[in-house]
Design an enzyme around this catalytic site. Structure first.
Site, PDB file in Angstrom:
ATOM      1  N   TYR A   1       0.936  -1.402   0.037  1.00  0.00           N
ATOM      2  CA  TYR A   1       0.051  -0.091   0.123  1.00  0.00           C
ATOM      3  C   TYR A   1       0.786   1.189   0.165  1.00  0.00           C
ATOM      4  O   TYR A   1       1.611   1.314   0.795  1.00  0.00           O
ATOM      5  CB  TYR A   1      -0.750  -0.016   1.157  1.00  0.00           C
ATOM      6  CG  TYR A   1      -1.862   1.337   1.307  1.00  0.00           C
ATOM      7  CD1 TYR A   1      -2.853   1.557   0.111  1.00  0.00           C
ATOM      8  CD2 TYR A   1      -1.630   2.228   2.278  1.00  0.00           C
ATOM      9  CE1 TYR A   1      -3.765   2.484   0.492  1.00  0.00           C
ATOM     10  CE2 TYR A   1      -2.561   3.140   2.268  1.00  0.00           C
ATOM     11  CZ  TYR A   1      -3.352   3.437   1.299  1.00  0.00           C
ATOM     12  OH  TYR A   1      -4.310   4.519   1.300  1.00  0.00           O
TER      13      TYR A   1
ATOM     14  N   ASP B   1       9.381   3.378   0.342  1.00  0.00           N
ATOM     15  CA  ASP B   1       7.990   4.111   0.926  1.00  0.00           C
ATOM     16  C   ASP B   1       8.416   3.818   2.489  1.00  0.00           C
ATOM     17  O   ASP B   1       8.014   2.756   3.020  1.00  0.00           O
ATOM     18  CB  ASP B   1       6.636   3.579   0.542  1.00  0.00           C
ATOM     19  CG  ASP B   1       5.500   3.961   1.186  1.00  0.00           C
ATOM     20  OD1 ASP B   1       5.717   4.884   2.235  1.00  0.00           O
ATOM     21  OD2 ASP B   1       4.435   3.825   0.873  1.00  0.00           O
TER      22      ASP B   1
ATOM     23  N   LYS C   1       3.150  10.398   8.225  1.00  0.00           N
ATOM     24  CA  LYS C   1       2.829   9.861   9.761  1.00  0.00           C
ATOM     25  C   LYS C   1       3.682  10.653  10.801  1.00  0.00           C
ATOM     26  O   LYS C   1       3.333  11.812  11.189  1.00  0.00           O
ATOM     27  CB  LYS C   1       3.250   8.444   9.907  1.00  0.00           C
ATOM     28  CG  LYS C   1       2.411   7.339   8.698  1.00  0.00           C
ATOM     29  CD  LYS C   1       1.066   7.110   8.998  1.00  0.00           C
ATOM     30  CE  LYS C   1       0.517   6.211   8.126  1.00  0.00           C
ATOM     31  NZ  LYS C   1      -0.759   6.033   7.752  1.00  0.00           N
TER      32      LYS C   1
HETATM   33  C1  LIG Z   1       3.134   2.694   3.696  1.00  0.00           C
HETATM   34  C2  LIG Z   1       2.168   3.788   3.262  1.00  0.00           C
HETATM   35  N1  LIG Z   1       2.366   4.501   2.211  1.00  0.00           N
HETATM   36  C3  LIG Z   1       1.554   5.667   1.992  1.00  0.00           C
HETATM   37  C4  LIG Z   1       0.391   5.734   2.883  1.00  0.00           C
HETATM   38  C5  LIG Z   1      -0.412   7.074   2.435  1.00  0.00           C
HETATM   39  O1  LIG Z   1      -0.219   7.981   3.444  1.00  0.00           O
HETATM   40  P1  LIG Z   1      -1.616   9.059   3.687  1.00  0.00           P
HETATM   41  O2  LIG Z   1      -2.671   8.154   4.398  1.00  0.00           O
HETATM   42  O3  LIG Z   1      -0.905   9.937   4.642  1.00  0.00           O
HETATM   43  O4  LIG Z   1      -1.849   9.577   2.452  1.00  0.00           O
HETATM   44  C6  LIG Z   1       0.448   5.151   4.025  1.00  0.00           C
HETATM   45  C7  LIG Z   1      -0.857   5.557   4.859  1.00  0.00           C
HETATM   46  O5  LIG Z   1      -1.160   4.443   5.571  1.00  0.00           O
HETATM   47  C8  LIG Z   1       1.254   3.916   4.156  1.00  0.00           C
HETATM   48  O6  LIG Z   1       0.981   3.310   5.163  1.00  0.00           O
END
Ligand SMILES: Cc1ncc(COP(=O)(O)O)c(C=O)c1O
Length: 444
Positions: free
Chosen positions: A155, A256, A283
Protein backbone atom coordinates in the site's frame (compact mmCIF):
# COMPACT_ATOMS: atom_id res chain seq x y z
CA UNK A 1 -13.49 -20.48 16.51
CA UNK A 2 -16.71 -20.82 18.52
CA UNK A 3 -19.78 -20.34 16.39
CA UNK A 4 -21.38 -16.91 16.84
CA UNK A 5 -18.21 -15.61 18.54
CA UNK A 6 -18.13 -12.53 16.31
CA UNK A 7 -21.87 -11.90 16.68
CA UNK A 8 -21.57 -12.06 20.47
CA UNK A 9 -18.66 -9.59 20.44
CA UNK A 10 -20.68 -7.24 18.22
CA UNK A 11 -23.65 -7.43 20.62
CA UNK A 12 -21.33 -6.64 23.51
CA UNK A 13 -19.90 -3.71 21.53
CA UNK A 14 -23.34 -2.31 20.77
CA UNK A 15 -24.26 -2.37 24.46
CA UNK A 16 -21.10 -0.39 25.27
CA UNK A 17 -21.54 2.22 22.54
CA UNK A 18 -25.15 3.49 22.22
CA UNK A 19 -24.09 7.10 21.62
CA UNK A 20 -21.68 6.08 18.86
CA UNK A 21 -24.48 4.18 17.19
CA UNK A 22 -26.77 7.22 17.23
CA UNK A 23 -24.03 9.58 16.03
CA UNK A 24 -23.02 7.21 13.22
CA UNK A 25 -26.67 6.94 12.17
CA UNK A 26 -26.99 10.73 12.12
CA UNK A 27 -23.76 11.06 10.11
CA UNK A 28 -25.20 8.73 7.47
CA UNK A 29 -27.57 11.55 6.51
CA UNK A 30 -24.61 13.53 5.22
CA UNK A 31 -21.72 11.14 4.53
CA UNK A 32 -22.00 7.81 2.69
CA UNK A 33 -22.29 5.28 5.49
CA UNK A 34 -21.37 8.08 7.89
CA UNK A 35 -17.68 7.87 7.02
CA UNK A 36 -14.86 9.80 5.35
CA UNK A 37 -11.99 7.41 5.94
CA UNK A 38 -11.60 3.71 5.13
CA UNK A 39 -9.39 2.78 8.07
CA UNK A 40 -11.55 4.69 10.57
CA UNK A 41 -14.62 2.54 9.90
CA UNK A 42 -15.41 -0.98 11.02
CA UNK A 43 -18.51 -3.11 11.14
CA UNK A 44 -21.14 -2.49 12.57
CA UNK A 45 -20.03 1.14 13.18
CA UNK A 46 -16.89 2.71 14.62
CA UNK A 47 -16.47 4.17 18.09
CA UNK A 48 -16.74 7.96 18.06
CA UNK A 49 -13.67 9.63 19.56
CA UNK A 50 -14.15 12.31 22.16
CA UNK A 51 -10.54 13.01 23.12
CA UNK A 52 -7.12 11.48 23.47
CA UNK A 53 -4.67 11.77 26.38
CA UNK A 54 -1.35 9.96 26.55
CA UNK A 55 -1.79 6.26 25.77
CA UNK A 56 -5.60 6.49 25.89
CA UNK A 57 -8.38 7.37 23.50
CA UNK A 58 -11.76 8.18 25.12
CA UNK A 59 -14.99 7.72 23.19
CA UNK A 60 -18.26 9.64 23.45
CA UNK A 61 -19.79 6.74 25.42
CA UNK A 62 -17.24 7.20 28.21
CA UNK A 63 -15.13 4.15 27.34
CA UNK A 64 -11.33 4.37 27.61
CA UNK A 65 -9.15 2.52 25.10
CA UNK A 66 -5.49 1.65 25.44
CA UNK A 67 -4.56 2.87 21.99
CA UNK A 68 -2.14 0.86 19.87
CA UNK A 69 -3.62 2.18 16.64
CA UNK A 70 -2.43 5.72 17.46
CA UNK A 71 -3.89 7.14 14.27
CA UNK A 72 -2.30 4.55 11.98
CA UNK A 73 1.03 4.59 13.90
CA UNK A 74 1.47 8.36 13.50
CA UNK A 75 1.22 9.45 17.16
CA UNK A 76 4.56 8.15 18.36
CA UNK A 77 4.48 10.41 21.46
CA UNK A 78 0.87 9.42 22.21
CA UNK A 79 -2.17 11.69 22.25
CA UNK A 80 -1.99 15.39 23.07
CA UNK A 81 1.63 15.37 24.22
CA UNK A 82 2.09 18.60 26.24
CA UNK A 83 5.10 19.73 24.18
CA UNK A 84 3.23 19.20 20.91
CA UNK A 85 0.14 20.96 22.27
CA UNK A 86 2.32 23.87 23.45
CA UNK A 87 4.06 24.23 20.09
CA UNK A 88 0.71 24.15 18.28
CA UNK A 89 -0.85 26.75 20.58
CA UNK A 90 2.10 29.04 20.07
CA UNK A 91 2.07 28.60 16.29
CA UNK A 92 -1.72 28.95 16.03
CA UNK A 93 -1.48 32.33 17.73
CA UNK A 94 1.17 33.40 15.17
CA UNK A 95 -0.76 32.18 12.15
CA UNK A 96 -1.53 28.74 10.76
CA UNK A 97 -0.56 29.07 7.09
CA UNK A 98 1.25 31.58 4.94
CA UNK A 99 2.03 31.89 1.25
CA UNK A 100 5.66 32.15 2.30
CA UNK A 101 8.14 29.75 3.84
CA UNK A 102 8.85 29.87 7.56
CA UNK A 103 12.06 29.17 9.47
CA UNK A 104 10.49 25.89 10.56
CA UNK A 105 10.70 24.45 7.04
CA UNK A 106 14.50 24.22 6.86
CA UNK A 107 14.65 23.15 10.51
CA UNK A 108 12.57 19.99 10.08
CA UNK A 109 14.12 19.36 6.65
CA UNK A 110 17.61 19.48 8.19
CA UNK A 111 16.65 16.94 10.85
CA UNK A 112 15.35 14.57 8.17
CA UNK A 113 18.35 15.05 5.86
CA UNK A 114 20.79 14.56 8.74
CA UNK A 115 19.13 11.36 9.91
CA UNK A 116 18.01 9.52 6.77
CA UNK A 117 20.88 8.03 4.73
CA UNK A 118 19.21 8.50 1.32
CA UNK A 119 17.76 11.96 1.87
CA UNK A 120 19.98 14.78 0.60
CA UNK A 121 17.05 17.07 -0.25
CA UNK A 122 13.40 16.85 0.81
CA UNK A 123 10.03 18.48 0.01
CA UNK A 124 6.94 18.48 2.19
CA UNK A 125 3.42 17.46 1.17
CA UNK A 126 0.17 17.08 3.09
CA UNK A 127 -0.11 13.30 2.98
CA UNK A 128 1.91 10.17 2.39
CA UNK A 129 -0.20 9.65 -0.72
CA UNK A 130 1.12 12.87 -2.24
CA UNK A 131 4.64 11.92 -1.15
CA UNK A 132 4.62 8.63 -3.05
CA UNK A 133 2.90 10.26 -6.03
CA UNK A 134 5.60 12.92 -6.31
CA UNK A 135 8.48 10.45 -5.78
CA UNK A 136 7.11 8.33 -8.63
CA UNK A 137 6.71 11.39 -10.84
CA UNK A 138 10.31 12.36 -10.06
CA UNK A 139 11.53 8.89 -11.03
CA UNK A 140 9.63 9.06 -14.31
CA UNK A 141 10.98 12.51 -15.13
CA UNK A 142 14.52 11.52 -14.17
CA UNK A 143 14.65 8.29 -16.18
CA UNK A 144 12.35 9.28 -19.05
CA UNK A 145 10.47 5.99 -18.61
CA UNK A 146 6.91 5.73 -17.33
CA UNK A 147 6.14 2.31 -15.88
CA UNK A 148 6.56 1.55 -12.20
CA UNK A 149 7.13 -1.71 -10.35
CA UNK A 150 5.47 -2.40 -7.03
CA UNK A 151 4.91 -5.42 -4.85
CA UNK A 152 1.67 -7.37 -4.59
CA UNK A 153 0.02 -6.39 -1.29
CA UNK A 154 1.96 -3.11 -1.01
CA UNK A 155 0.00 0.00 0.00
CA UNK A 156 1.44 3.35 -1.02
CA UNK A 157 -1.60 5.62 -0.82
CA UNK A 158 -4.69 6.08 -2.92
CA UNK A 159 -3.47 7.57 -6.22
CA UNK A 160 -4.06 5.65 -9.43
CA UNK A 161 -0.77 3.86 -10.06
CA UNK A 162 -0.25 3.02 -6.39
CA UNK A 163 -3.76 1.57 -6.16
CA UNK A 164 -2.87 -1.55 -8.12
CA UNK A 165 -2.71 -5.08 -6.65
CA UNK A 166 -2.94 -3.83 -3.09
CA UNK A 167 -5.61 -6.22 -1.84
CA UNK A 168 -6.61 -8.32 -4.82
CA UNK A 169 -9.16 -11.02 -3.90
CA UNK A 170 -7.85 -14.58 -3.77
CA UNK A 171 -10.13 -15.44 -6.71
CA UNK A 172 -8.34 -12.88 -8.93
CA UNK A 173 -4.81 -14.15 -8.25
CA UNK A 174 -2.90 -15.79 -11.08
CA UNK A 175 -1.22 -18.92 -9.63
CA UNK A 176 1.79 -18.17 -11.86
CA UNK A 177 2.50 -14.99 -9.90
CA UNK A 178 1.48 -11.36 -9.35
CA UNK A 179 -0.34 -9.44 -12.07
CA UNK A 180 -1.41 -5.80 -12.16
CA UNK A 181 -5.01 -5.56 -10.92
CA UNK A 182 -6.59 -2.11 -10.43
CA UNK A 183 -8.02 -1.93 -6.90
CA UNK A 184 -11.25 -0.05 -7.55
CA UNK A 185 -13.99 0.37 -10.09
CA UNK A 186 -13.49 3.87 -11.45
CA UNK A 187 -9.79 3.48 -12.18
CA UNK A 188 -8.96 3.62 -15.88
CA UNK A 189 -7.94 0.15 -17.11
CA UNK A 190 -4.77 1.77 -18.48
CA UNK A 191 -3.29 1.99 -14.96
CA UNK A 192 -2.70 -1.76 -15.08
CA UNK A 193 -0.56 -1.24 -18.19
CA UNK A 194 1.61 1.22 -16.27
CA UNK A 195 2.39 -1.11 -13.37
CA UNK A 196 4.53 -4.23 -13.11
CA UNK A 197 3.76 -6.29 -9.99
CA UNK A 198 6.34 -8.28 -8.03
CA UNK A 199 6.24 -10.97 -5.31
CA UNK A 200 7.47 -9.67 -1.91
CA UNK A 201 10.43 -11.52 -0.40
CA UNK A 202 11.02 -13.48 -3.62
CA UNK A 203 14.28 -12.14 -5.02
CA UNK A 204 14.74 -14.58 -7.85
CA UNK A 205 11.30 -13.99 -9.37
CA UNK A 206 11.39 -10.26 -8.75
CA UNK A 207 14.80 -9.95 -10.40
CA UNK A 208 13.61 -11.91 -13.43
CA UNK A 209 10.52 -9.70 -13.85
CA UNK A 210 12.53 -6.50 -13.39
CA UNK A 211 15.05 -7.60 -16.00
CA UNK A 212 12.32 -8.33 -18.53
CA UNK A 213 10.73 -4.88 -18.03
CA UNK A 214 13.80 -2.75 -17.30
CA UNK A 215 13.60 -0.89 -20.61
CA UNK A 216 10.21 0.59 -19.70
CA UNK A 217 10.50 0.92 -15.91
CA UNK A 218 11.27 4.17 -14.06
CA UNK A 219 11.38 2.78 -10.54
CA UNK A 220 10.59 0.17 -7.96
CA UNK A 221 8.53 1.43 -5.02
CA UNK A 222 8.41 -0.70 -1.88
CA UNK A 223 8.31 -0.75 1.88
CA UNK A 224 11.25 -2.31 3.73
CA UNK A 225 8.64 -3.33 6.33
CA UNK A 226 5.36 -4.30 4.65
CA UNK A 227 2.73 -2.52 6.75
CA UNK A 228 -0.33 -4.11 5.14
CA UNK A 229 1.14 -7.56 5.83
CA UNK A 230 1.23 -7.06 9.60
CA UNK A 231 4.50 -5.09 9.44
CA UNK A 232 6.31 -7.98 7.85
CA UNK A 233 9.99 -7.04 7.51
CA UNK A 234 11.70 -7.77 4.22
CA UNK A 235 14.20 -10.57 4.28
CA UNK A 236 17.54 -8.66 4.46
CA UNK A 237 19.02 -10.54 1.49
CA UNK A 238 15.90 -9.87 -0.54
CA UNK A 239 16.10 -6.16 0.22
CA UNK A 240 19.77 -5.82 -0.64
CA UNK A 241 19.17 -7.97 -3.73
CA UNK A 242 16.47 -5.55 -4.93
CA UNK A 243 18.90 -2.67 -4.35
CA UNK A 244 21.55 -4.44 -6.44
CA UNK A 245 19.09 -5.31 -9.21
CA UNK A 246 17.71 -1.76 -9.49
CA UNK A 247 21.22 -0.33 -9.59
CA UNK A 248 22.30 -2.84 -12.23
CA UNK A 249 19.23 -2.15 -14.37
CA UNK A 250 19.29 1.65 -13.99
CA UNK A 251 15.98 1.93 -12.11
CA UNK A 252 15.40 4.24 -9.19
CA UNK A 253 14.61 2.49 -5.92
CA UNK A 254 11.98 4.29 -3.84
CA UNK A 255 11.49 3.26 -0.22
CA UNK A 256 8.05 4.11 1.08
CA UNK A 257 8.95 4.82 4.70
CA UNK A 258 5.67 6.56 5.50
CA UNK A 259 5.28 4.00 8.28
CA UNK A 260 8.66 2.30 8.61
CA UNK A 261 10.51 5.54 9.35
CA UNK A 262 9.66 5.00 13.03
CA UNK A 263 11.87 1.86 13.06
CA UNK A 264 15.13 3.78 13.68
CA UNK A 265 16.42 7.38 13.74
CA UNK A 266 17.26 7.04 10.04
CA UNK A 267 14.29 4.82 9.19
CA UNK A 268 14.23 1.16 8.21
CA UNK A 269 16.86 1.88 5.53
CA UNK A 270 19.28 2.57 8.37
CA UNK A 271 18.45 -0.65 10.24
CA UNK A 272 18.71 -2.72 7.03
CA UNK A 273 21.73 -0.75 5.83
CA UNK A 274 20.20 -0.51 2.35
CA UNK A 275 20.11 2.98 0.83
CA UNK A 276 17.45 3.71 -1.80
CA UNK A 277 17.52 6.60 -4.29
CA UNK A 278 14.32 8.17 -2.99
CA UNK A 279 12.36 7.99 0.27
CA UNK A 280 8.73 8.82 1.06
CA UNK A 281 7.71 9.93 4.52
CA UNK A 282 4.56 10.76 6.49
CA UNK A 283 2.87 9.87 9.79
CA UNK A 284 5.26 10.64 12.70
CA UNK A 285 7.07 13.54 11.01
CA UNK A 286 3.88 15.65 11.25
CA UNK A 287 3.48 15.31 15.01
CA UNK A 288 -0.16 14.29 14.59
CA UNK A 289 -1.06 16.78 11.85
CA UNK A 290 -1.56 16.03 8.14
CA UNK A 291 1.82 15.47 6.51
CA UNK A 292 3.88 13.75 3.88
CA UNK A 293 7.29 14.25 2.33
CA UNK A 294 9.52 12.89 -0.38
CA UNK A 295 13.24 13.22 -0.66
CA UNK A 296 16.38 11.60 -1.92
CA UNK A 297 19.40 12.10 -4.13
CA UNK A 298 20.27 15.70 -4.79
CA UNK A 299 20.42 15.18 -8.57
CA UNK A 300 16.90 13.70 -8.64
CA UNK A 301 15.44 16.28 -6.27
CA UNK A 302 16.99 19.03 -8.42
CA UNK A 303 14.00 18.46 -10.73
CA UNK A 304 11.99 20.49 -8.20
CA UNK A 305 14.52 23.33 -7.83
CA UNK A 306 12.73 26.58 -8.75
CA UNK A 307 15.93 28.61 -9.06
CA UNK A 308 17.87 28.75 -12.32
CA UNK A 309 14.88 29.43 -14.53
CA UNK A 310 12.15 27.34 -12.91
CA UNK A 311 11.58 23.78 -11.75
CA UNK A 312 11.44 21.05 -14.37
CA UNK A 313 8.72 19.39 -12.30
CA UNK A 314 6.40 21.89 -10.63
CA UNK A 315 5.02 20.92 -7.25
CA UNK A 316 2.46 23.12 -5.52
CA UNK A 317 0.17 22.57 -2.53
CA UNK A 318 -1.73 25.17 -0.49
CA UNK A 319 -0.72 23.62 2.81
CA UNK A 320 2.69 22.17 1.87
CA UNK A 321 5.16 22.86 4.70
CA UNK A 322 2.50 24.68 6.73
CA UNK A 323 3.92 25.88 10.03
CA UNK A 324 1.44 23.99 12.25
CA UNK A 325 2.55 20.63 10.87
CA UNK A 326 6.21 21.64 10.92
CA UNK A 327 6.05 22.91 14.51
CA UNK A 328 4.45 19.69 15.77
CA UNK A 329 6.72 17.50 13.64
CA UNK A 330 9.87 19.21 14.88
CA UNK A 331 8.88 18.63 18.52
CA UNK A 332 8.37 14.94 17.79
CA UNK A 333 11.60 14.49 15.86
CA UNK A 334 13.61 16.24 18.55
CA UNK A 335 12.04 14.04 21.22
CA UNK A 336 12.97 10.87 19.32
CA UNK A 337 16.52 10.30 20.52
CA UNK A 338 18.48 7.14 19.67
CA UNK A 339 17.99 5.87 23.25
CA UNK A 340 14.21 6.16 22.88
CA UNK A 341 14.21 4.14 19.65
CA UNK A 342 16.28 1.49 21.43
CA UNK A 343 13.89 1.24 24.37
CA UNK A 344 10.81 1.23 22.12
CA UNK A 345 12.16 -1.45 19.81
CA UNK A 346 13.23 -3.67 22.71
CA UNK A 347 9.71 -3.36 24.12
CA UNK A 348 8.36 -4.32 20.69
CA UNK A 349 10.45 -7.49 20.86
CA UNK A 350 9.08 -8.25 24.34
CA UNK A 351 5.49 -7.73 23.16
CA UNK A 352 5.91 -9.99 20.12
CA UNK A 353 7.43 -12.76 22.30
CA UNK A 354 4.60 -12.47 24.86
CA UNK A 355 1.94 -12.56 22.14
CA UNK A 356 3.53 -15.69 20.67
CA UNK A 357 3.48 -17.30 24.12
CA UNK A 358 -0.24 -16.56 24.64
CA UNK A 359 -1.26 -18.10 21.31
CA UNK A 360 0.93 -21.13 22.06
CA UNK A 361 -0.53 -21.45 25.56
CA UNK A 362 -4.08 -21.50 24.16
CA UNK A 363 -3.07 -23.62 21.17
CA UNK A 364 -4.43 -21.14 18.66
CA UNK A 365 -2.37 -21.18 15.46
CA UNK A 366 -0.86 -17.77 14.89
CA UNK A 367 2.04 -15.98 13.23
CA UNK A 368 3.21 -12.90 15.06
CA UNK A 369 4.89 -10.54 12.64
CA UNK A 370 6.48 -7.15 13.06
CA UNK A 371 9.79 -5.62 13.94
CA UNK A 372 11.00 -2.56 15.86
CA UNK A 373 7.91 -0.99 17.49
CA UNK A 374 5.41 -2.72 15.16
CA UNK A 375 3.38 -5.90 15.66
CA UNK A 376 0.91 -7.93 13.62
CA UNK A 377 -1.13 -11.10 14.25
CA UNK A 378 -2.10 -13.59 11.54
CA UNK A 379 -4.41 -16.47 12.53
CA UNK A 380 -2.68 -19.23 10.56
CA UNK A 381 -0.22 -22.03 11.20
CA UNK A 382 1.65 -21.30 7.94
CA UNK A 383 4.59 -18.88 7.87
CA UNK A 384 3.73 -15.44 6.46
CA UNK A 385 6.26 -14.21 3.91
CA UNK A 386 4.22 -12.31 1.33
CA UNK A 387 0.69 -11.20 0.35
CA UNK A 388 -0.49 -14.65 -0.64
CA UNK A 389 0.61 -16.33 2.58
CA UNK A 390 -0.93 -13.46 4.60
CA UNK A 391 -4.25 -14.09 2.84
CA UNK A 392 -4.43 -17.52 4.53
CA UNK A 393 -5.15 -15.89 7.88
CA UNK A 394 -8.56 -16.79 9.35
CA UNK A 395 -10.38 -13.52 8.71
CA UNK A 396 -13.51 -14.34 10.74
CA UNK A 397 -11.44 -15.13 13.82
CA UNK A 398 -9.28 -12.07 13.31
CA UNK A 399 -12.42 -9.90 13.17
CA UNK A 400 -13.69 -11.50 16.38
CA UNK A 401 -10.31 -10.88 18.05
CA UNK A 402 -10.30 -7.25 16.92
CA UNK A 403 -13.86 -6.65 18.16
CA UNK A 404 -13.21 -8.56 21.38
CA UNK A 405 -10.19 -6.34 22.07
CA UNK A 406 -12.28 -3.22 21.49
CA UNK A 407 -14.67 -4.60 24.13
CA UNK A 408 -11.70 -5.11 26.45
CA UNK A 409 -10.71 -1.47 25.94
CA UNK A 410 -7.79 -2.09 23.56
CA UNK A 411 -7.65 -0.43 20.17
CA UNK A 412 -5.70 -2.04 17.31
CA UNK A 413 -5.92 -1.73 13.56
CA UNK A 414 -8.70 -3.93 12.19
CA UNK A 415 -6.04 -6.26 10.81
CA UNK A 416 -4.97 -6.89 14.45
CA UNK A 417 -1.73 -5.01 14.03
CA UNK A 418 -0.44 -1.88 15.69
CA UNK A 419 2.47 0.05 17.09
CA UNK A 420 3.86 1.21 20.40
CA UNK A 421 4.28 4.81 21.48
CA UNK A 422 6.98 6.31 23.66
CA UNK A 423 4.46 6.12 26.53
CA UNK A 424 4.23 2.33 26.29
CA UNK A 425 5.83 0.47 29.18
CA UNK A 426 5.73 -3.14 30.36
CA UNK A 427 2.40 -2.33 32.04
CA UNK A 428 0.66 -1.49 28.74
CA UNK A 429 2.35 -4.43 26.99
CA UNK A 430 1.03 -6.77 29.68
CA UNK A 431 -2.43 -5.19 29.50
CA UNK A 432 -2.54 -5.89 25.75
CA UNK A 433 -1.30 -9.45 26.19
CA UNK A 434 -3.83 -10.12 28.99
CA UNK A 435 -6.64 -8.72 26.84
CA UNK A 436 -5.63 -10.99 23.95
CA UNK A 437 -5.67 -13.99 26.34
CA UNK A 438 -9.11 -13.02 27.67
CA UNK A 439 -10.60 -12.59 24.19
CA UNK A 440 -9.05 -15.82 22.87
CA UNK A 441 -10.61 -17.66 25.84
CA UNK A 442 -13.99 -16.26 24.81
CA UNK A 443 -13.81 -16.83 21.07
CA UNK A 444 -11.66 -19.92 20.47
C1 LIG B 1 3.15 2.68 3.61
C2 LIG B 1 2.21 3.79 3.36
N1 LIG B 1 2.40 4.58 2.29
C3 LIG B 1 1.59 5.62 2.03
C4 LIG B 1 0.51 5.89 2.83
C5 LIG B 1 -0.39 7.03 2.52
O1 LIG B 1 -0.29 8.02 3.50
P1 LIG B 1 -1.51 9.01 3.76
O2 LIG B 1 -2.60 8.22 4.41
O3 LIG B 1 -0.92 10.06 4.66
O4 LIG B 1 -1.92 9.56 2.44
C6 LIG B 1 0.27 5.08 3.95
C7 LIG B 1 -0.89 5.33 4.83
O5 LIG B 1 -1.29 4.56 5.65
C8 LIG B 1 1.14 4.01 4.22
O6 LIG B 1 0.94 3.19 5.26
Amino acid sequence: MKSNALEREIERFQLRTPQARTLNDEAKEYLPGGSSRGTAWFDPYPIVADRGAGHYLYDVDGNAYLDFMINATSLILGHAHPDVVGALQEQAARGTAFSAPTKLQAKLASILCDRIPSVERVRFTNSGTEGTLMAIRAARAYTGRHKIAKFEGGYHGSHEYAAVSVRPPASALDPEGPTAIPEHPGQPPSVAEGVVTLPYNNLEKSRRILKAHAHELACVIMEPIASALGYLPADPEFLSGIREATEELGLLLIFDEVQSFRAAPGGAQQSFNVVPDMTCLGKIIGGGLPVGAFGGREDVMALFDPTNGGAEVAHAGTFNANPMTLAAGTVVMEAMTPAIYQRLNALGETLRAKLRAVFDELEVPCQITGTASFFGMHITSEPVTDYRSALRSDKAMRNALFMGLVNEGVLLQESCSGALSTLTTDTEVDALVDAVREVLHRIS
